[in-house]
Design a protein around this motif. Structure first.
Motif: not given
Length: 347
Positions: A45-58
Motif C-alpha cells: 500500500s505504501a509503495l503504491a501510494a508513492m507511485g512505485a510499481r510494487p509486486f510480491q515474490v512469495l
C-alpha cells in the motif's frame, strides 16, 4: 490483497521516503509463507501510494538448520530463501528497490552482492511496529553517523577496555568502515530498518588482547543476555581461547566448535552503537522470531564486536556472532569516543 492498516502504511511511507522511493520505480516485496502479512500489505500500500510499481515474490520457507546447526534469524550465507531459485535472483537484480520480508534476510546471503552490484537497493524489515517507529531515521542522527564514519575511516588503531577486564588492541590500518543508517537511498546499497551504528572490518590480523563479556552483554544469534563472565582471548585476529566455567562460556565453545571452521573464530568487525532511542533491554520485550535484534546492536555507547566473515580480508564462514557490550571505553588513535558505555559528545 487485504486492506492494510492505515497507521502501519503511513509508517512504511515515512521509511520509504528515506529510501528515496520514487514514482515509477519497480519494487519487489520478498516474502515467505511465514512472513508478516501485515507488513506485506503495508509495504504494498505504501509503495503504491508513492507511485512505485510494487509486486510480491512469495517463496517457500527453507529449513532453519544448516549442517545440523540451527540458524534462525541469523542470515546464514549458505542457507537462504533464494538458493533454489536463481531465476528469482535474476529478477531481483532488475528491480530498483527490494523490501526484504524474508525470515532470514538477504544480508549475509551469497546472492546479496550480485543484487547490490546491479544497482538495486534492499531494505530488511524485521522489528515490531513500535520499534520501527521509535527508531525511524532523523536528519540530525544521519549527520552524526556521517561524521563518525569519516572519523573512524581516518583511524589507525582502536583500544577497548572495561572494568570487567576487557583490554583489546585493534589495528585499523586499511579497514573497511561503514555506517548503519537504517535506510538505503543510493543505488546498490542495503540497510536494515532501525539500525544505527558505525563498524570497521579490520584488514590487519593485528587484533590482540582479551574481551571479557559481563552480565548484561548480549550474544547474537543466541538472543541471550550474558549471565556469567566469559573471556575471549584474541591472538593475531582470531579467538585463541574461550575462558569461563558458566553456561555462557559452554554455549559459545559448543557453537563455535560445531562449524569445524577456523575462520569462525576470526575477527569480523568492531564498532559502536549510535542510536539514542535504542533499548539495551529490548530482548526482554520482543520474541526472537519477531526481531532481528536491532535495538541490541544499536543502543548508544555499546561496543559491538563480531566474529566470522570479514569483507576486508575476504575471509568467509557460515558462523557469525554479534556481541554488543555495555560499559566499555573505546579509544581511537588515543582519543575517547565512548567512556564506560557513554558516547563522548564532540558537537
Amino acid at each position: 490483497m487485504q486492506t492494510a492498516n492505515a497507521a502501519l502504511t503511513s509508517l512504511f511511507m515515512k521509511e520509504f521516503e528515506w529510501c528515496a522511493v520514487a514514482e515509477g520505480e519497480s519494487a519487489a516485496i520478498l516474502t515467505e509463507a511465514e512472513s508478516r502479512s501485515a507488513y506485506t500489505q503495508a509495504a504494498h500500500s505504501a509503495l503504491a501510494a508513492m507511485g512505485a510499481r510494487p509486486f510480491q515474490v512469495l517463496l517457500p520457507t527453507r529449513s532453519p538448520v544448516d549442517g545440523g546447526v540451527p540458524t534462525i534469524n541469523r542470515g546464514n550465507a549458505n542457507s537462504n530463501v533464494l538458493d533454489d531459485y536463481p531465476e528469482v535472483t535474476e529478477l531481483l537484480k532488475s528491480v530498483d528497490f527490494i523490501v526484504d520480508l524474508s525470515l532470514e534476510g538477504l544480508i549475509h546471503s551469497q546472492q546479496r552482492s550480485e543484487i547490490l552490484g546491479s544497482g538495486t537497493r534492499t531494505l530488511l524489515i524485521k522489528e515490531p511496529p513500535d520499534a520501527l517507529e521509535r527508531l525511524l531515521p532523523t536528519a540530525d542522527r544521519n549527520r552524526r553517523i556521517d561524521s563518525t564514519v569519516k572519523r573512524l575511516g581516518r583511524t589507525k588503531e582502536m583500544i577497548v577496555t572495561s572494568t570487567a577486564g576487557t583490554d583489546l588492541y585493534v589495528d585499523l590500518t586499511g579497514a573497511i568502515v561503514k555506517g548503519a543508517y537504517g535506510f538505503c537511498d543510493k543505488p546498490g546499497t542495503s540497510a536494515t530498518w532501525a539500525t544505527c551504528a558505525v563498524i570497521a572490518y579490520p584488514a590487519s590480523n593485528h587484533v590482540d588482547g582479551q574481551v571479557v563479556l559481563a552480565c548484561g552483554d548480549i550474544v547474537f544469534p543466541f538472543y541471550r543476555y550474558v549471565e556469567s563472565p566469559v573471556t575471549l582471548r584474541f591472538k593475531e585476529g582470531f579467538v585463541d581461547k574461550i575462558v569461563g566455567s558458566g553456561l555462557d562460556a559452554e554455549l559459545l565453545r559448543d557453537y563455535f566448535a560445531r562449524w569445524n571452521d577456523r575462520n569462525a573464530y576470526g575477527i569480523s568487525h568492531v564498532g559502536w552503537g549510535l542510536h539514542e532511542n535504542a533499548l539495551w533491554d529490548a530482548l526482554s520485550f520482543y520474541p526472537k522470531t519477531e526481531s532481528a535484534g536491532v535495538d541490541g546492536r544499536s543502543f548508544a555507547g555499546n561496543f559491538l564486536i563480531s566474529t566470522g566473515p570479514n569483507y576486508a580480508t575476504g575471509r568467509q564462514t557460515r558462523c557469525h556472532f554479534d556481541i554488543p557490550m555495555r560499559r566499555c571505553t573505546i579509544h581511537i588513535d588515543n582519543e575517547p569516543v565512548v567512556v564506560e558505555g557513554r558516547l563522548v559528545n564532540r558537537d
